[in-house]
Design an enzyme around this catalytic site. Structure first.
Site, short mmCIF file in Angstrom:
data_model
loop_
_atom_site.label_atom_id
_atom_site.label_comp_id
_atom_site.label_asym_id
_atom_site.label_seq_id
_atom_site.Cartn_x
_atom_site.Cartn_y
_atom_site.Cartn_z
N TYR A 53 0.85 -1.18 0.00
CA TYR A 53 0.00 0.00 0.00
C TYR A 53 0.89 1.24 0.00
O TYR A 53 1.64 1.50 0.94
CB TYR A 53 -0.91 0.04 1.24
CG TYR A 53 -2.06 -0.94 1.21
CD1 TYR A 53 -2.35 -1.71 0.09
CD2 TYR A 53 -2.89 -1.08 2.32
CE1 TYR A 53 -3.40 -2.60 0.07
CE2 TYR A 53 -3.96 -1.97 2.31
CZ TYR A 53 -4.21 -2.73 1.19
OH TYR A 53 -5.26 -3.61 1.19
N ALA A 224 -18.11 -0.82 -3.53
CA ALA A 224 -17.81 -1.03 -4.96
C ALA A 224 -17.05 0.16 -5.54
O ALA A 224 -17.43 0.72 -6.56
CB ALA A 224 -19.08 -1.30 -5.75
N GLY A 230 -23.34 6.70 -3.19
CA GLY A 230 -23.98 7.97 -3.49
C GLY A 230 -22.99 8.90 -4.17
O GLY A 230 -21.85 8.54 -4.46
#
Length: 326
Positions: A53, A224, A230
């Site tokens: 990461y 996802a 939103g």
């Protein structure tokens, strides 16, 4: 926050895991520390990271957070991963992915790389052991005899307490567990896979395999990549995912609006309540996002809403082979 058993181990974890993929990249260090402190204070004790990461920078940031003391390391179930080594970047911006592997044997699951990667992670994290050491991907070039021997050495040295997998198929889990059983080794205690309303393939084989072997299951990407969250604020990656939304996502947002809940909260609440799920891994960019995640896992969706979610985002039809045979 009610704790859950971590598979068939003696560990207990909160029903939400904190992922660190944004730390030192989209989230600066002061904000990352705020999120980590909030998790620590609220009892979210599973902290997930990886050696690749942000070229190892996320692990190093967590190490600096641990160094503040106050029980931060001792009360944390620390999970990191091995497979892809930190890269040497040709640019200070890790999102450009312009780097190259440090060496030809510094990736995969060879005994050499497992040993060196573990030592590197421990150094960056500023600790002498990792609670959960996860294989980030399957390595088809490495035999299970080699992999398990390397892991057994790390466990014997006290550098690793438990071993987990990530992005494994059900068949890979079975192979790994049976090879470990033949060696009288504990084997895999957890699997971390992508799982959300739009990606339910793990329901076929991976989740059933994990449950059969008494493993914890840690779903990542619950929103996802932003498509279920939103309309996003600021994050280019989230905006791109949202821009690609289809009719299903629009129907989903209409449902969320009708029941008076945010799309992100509904997606996370649905995932946290799925059979076999131990703790979804969230990767907040801001403290406000993390606090919203904490509230979402406490949300309970009624049967009618759950049924409508299944109609909007149908799963694969249940576990295999029943989903496609008799």
């Amino acid at each position: 926050m009610e704790l859950r058993r971590f598979g068939s181990t003696g560990l207990s974890v909160a029903p939400l895991g904190l992922g660190s993929v944004n730390f030192s990249w989209l989230t600066d260090e002061p904000t990352s520390f705020q999120i980590l402190d909030s998790a620590f204070e609220r009892g979210v004790n599973l902290l997930d990271t990886s050696d690749n990461y942000n070229a190892g920078r996320s692990e190093a940031l967590i190490g600096r957070w641990f160094a503040q003391g106050g029980g931060r390391r001792e009360k944390t179930v620390l999970a990191t991963k091995v497979y892809s080594a930190p890269m040497e970047w040709g640019s200070p911006d890790p999102v450009r992915r312009t780097g190259s592997w440090v060496g030809p044997n510094q990736k995969g699951l060879s005994a050499k790389h497992i040993r060196e990667a573990c030592e590197g992670s421990l150094k960056r994290l500023g600790t002498d052991y990792v609670d959960l050491y996860q294989m980030h991907h399957i390595d088809r070039a490495a035999r299970w005899e080699e992999i398990w021997q390397a892991m057994e050495v790390l466990v014997a040295q006290g550098k690793v307490l438990y071993v987990g997998s990530s992005n494994f198929a059900g068949w890979h889990i079975a192979q790994a567990q049976e090879a470990a059983r033949a060696r009288n080794f504990l084997g895999l205690v957890s699997e971390q896979s992508v799982y959300n309303l739009t990606k339910r393939t793990v329901e076929l084989e991976v989740l059933p395999a994990a449950r059969a072997y008494g493993m914890a299951f840690l779903p990542y990407s619950p929103l996802a990549a932003g498509a279920l969250g939103g309309k996003p604020e600021g994050n280019d990656r989230g905006r791109r995912a949202y821009a690609r939304k289809d009719d299903n996502v629009e129907a989903y947002e209409a449902l969320c609006d009708r029941i008076g809940q945010s799309p992100a909260d509904v997606a996370l609440a649905w995932l946290a309540s799925r059979p076999g799920v131990t703790a979804p891994i969230v990767g907040p960019r801001t403290l406000a996002q993390f606090e919203a995640n904490l509230a979402a896992v406490e949300l309970r969706l009624d049967d009618e809403v759950a049924g409508e979610l299944d109609r909007i985002f149908p799963g694969p039809g249940g576990p295999a082979p029943e989903a496609y045979a008799w």
